[in-house]
Design a protein around this motif. Structure first.
Motif, mmCIF file in Angstrom:
data_model
loop_
_atom_site.group_PDB
_atom_site.id
_atom_site.type_symbol
_atom_site.label_atom_id
_atom_site.label_comp_id
_atom_site.label_asym_id
_atom_site.label_seq_id
_atom_site.Cartn_x
_atom_site.Cartn_y
_atom_site.Cartn_z
ATOM 1 N N THR A 15 21.051 -42.930 -6.682
ATOM 2 C CA THR A 15 21.222 -42.353 -7.566
ATOM 3 C C THR A 15 20.282 -42.050 -8.571
ATOM 4 N N TYR A 16 18.704 -42.709 -8.290
ATOM 5 C CA TYR A 16 18.298 -41.490 -9.195
ATOM 6 C C TYR A 16 17.840 -40.066 -8.963
ATOM 7 N N LEU A 17 18.535 -39.931 -7.912
ATOM 8 C CA LEU A 17 18.595 -37.978 -7.956
ATOM 9 C C LEU A 17 19.478 -37.968 -8.098
ATOM 10 N N GLN A 18 21.006 -38.291 -8.130
ATOM 11 C CA GLN A 18 21.912 -38.038 -9.126
ATOM 12 C C GLN A 18 21.352 -37.492 -10.861
ATOM 13 N N GLU A 19 20.402 -38.348 -11.273
ATOM 14 C CA GLU A 19 19.720 -38.362 -12.230
ATOM 15 C C GLU A 19 19.238 -36.675 -12.124
ATOM 16 N N ILE A 20 18.003 -36.659 -11.395
ATOM 17 C CA ILE A 20 17.734 -35.562 -11.429
ATOM 18 C C ILE A 20 18.351 -34.374 -11.665
ATOM 19 N N GLU A 21 19.610 -34.367 -11.047
ATOM 20 C CA GLU A 21 20.710 -33.562 -10.425
ATOM 21 C C GLU A 21 21.533 -33.288 -12.092
ATOM 22 N N VAL A 22 21.858 -33.847 -13.379
ATOM 23 C CA VAL A 22 22.586 -33.829 -14.021
ATOM 24 C C VAL A 22 21.373 -33.498 -15.135
ATOM 25 N N ALA A 23 20.145 -34.236 -15.165
ATOM 26 C CA ALA A 23 18.613 -32.979 -15.874
ATOM 27 C C ALA A 23 18.601 -31.941 -15.262
ATOM 28 N N SER A 24 18.431 -30.932 -14.407
ATOM 29 C CA SER A 24 18.769 -30.268 -13.500
ATOM 30 C C SER A 24 19.885 -28.936 -13.637
ATOM 31 N N SER A 43 28.395 -37.326 -5.748
ATOM 32 C CA SER A 43 28.710 -38.305 -5.578
ATOM 33 C C SER A 43 27.907 -39.461 -4.554
ATOM 34 N N LEU A 44 26.967 -40.115 -4.418
ATOM 35 C CA LEU A 44 26.159 -41.301 -3.314
ATOM 36 C C LEU A 44 26.546 -41.187 -1.926
ATOM 37 N N ASP A 45 28.445 -41.260 -1.783
ATOM 38 C CA ASP A 45 28.926 -40.983 -0.505
ATOM 39 C C ASP A 45 28.110 -39.557 0.073
ATOM 40 N N ASP A 46 28.635 -38.555 -1.038
ATOM 41 C CA ASP A 46 28.137 -36.989 -0.302
ATOM 42 C C ASP A 46 26.900 -36.631 0.000
ATOM 43 N N LEU A 47 25.784 -37.373 -0.953
ATOM 44 C CA LEU A 47 24.685 -38.041 -0.907
ATOM 45 C C LEU A 47 24.105 -38.445 0.385
#
Length: 165
Positions: A15-24, A43-47
Motif C-alpha cells: 500500500t505504501y508503494l501505491q503512495e509512492i506511485e501517486v506521488a511520482s 492495484s495491490l493484486d497487480d503488485l
C-alpha cells in the motif's frame, strides 16, 4: 546514491508503494499531462503478482520501487517509481541496474519527450524496439485501450551486457 538498500518488497509495504506511485506521477501535471498524474496506481493484486524490488531509504522505509515480470522471455519493467523527495539521486537507475544484472533482455514502455522517461532510459542504454514481441505488442495494445496515445509512447529494450554493441 547514498544510504539506500535494494531488497524484495514485503507484502505489508504494497500500500505504501501505491503512495509512492501517486506521488511520482505528480510531476506530469507540470508537463500538461494531468491524466497521467491522476491515473490510479497499480492495484495491490497487480503488485502482488509481480516481482517487486524496493529501495529503502535512511528512515528504513521504501522510497522507490520497480515491478517486473516475464514477457516473452524478457524481464519487463511494468512500473518504476521514485518518490519525488528522493528523485535525482540515482535511485531509479540503481533499481534498473538491479533488474538488468541477468542474462535476459529488459523491456519497458514509456513516454517519448518526457525527460525522466524515454530520454532517461536512452542514457541508461535502452533502445527503441522496432518489432515488438507478441507479449510486448499486447502491453502496447492494453495501454492504448486505457487511453494512452501510442504516438507518445515507445517500447524499449536493454540487451544483456554480453550482447550490447
Amino acid at each position: 546514491m547514498v544510504g539506500v538498500l535494494i531488497r524484495l518488497a514485503q507484502p505489508a509495504e504494497l500500500t505504501y508503494l501505491q503512495e509512492i506511485e501517486v506521488a511520482s506521477g505528480e510531476p506530469f501535471r507540470d508537463l500538461g499531462m494531468p491524466e497521467i498524474a491522476d491515473d490510479a496506481p497499480m492495484s495491490l493484486d497487480d503488485l502482488a503478482e509481480h516481482e517487486v524490488w524496493v529501495a529503502i531509504g535512511a528512515e528504513g522505509v521504501p522510497v522507490a520501487f520497480i515491478a517486473v515480470g516475464d514477457v516473452d522471455g524478457a524481464t519487463h519493467v511494468h512500473q518504476v517509481c521514485v518518490h519525488p523527495s528522493h528523485a535525482r539521486q540515482g535511485i531509479g537507475a540503481a533499481l534498473i541496474e538491479h533488474v538488468t544484472r541477468g542474462d535476459r533482455p529488459v523491456t519497458l514502455t514509456t513516454f517519448l519527450g518526457v525527460p525522466w522517461n524515454a530520454p532517461y532510459y536512452e542514457r541508461l542504454g535502452f533502445q527503441a524496439v522496432t518489432d515488438p514481441s507478441p507479449g510486448l505488442a499486447g502491453i502496447i495494445r492494453e495501454e492504448t485501450s486505457r487511453g494512452l496515445d501510442p504516438a507518445r509512447r515507445v517500447a524499449m529494450v536493454l540487451l544483456p551486457a554480453q550482447v550490447r554493441a
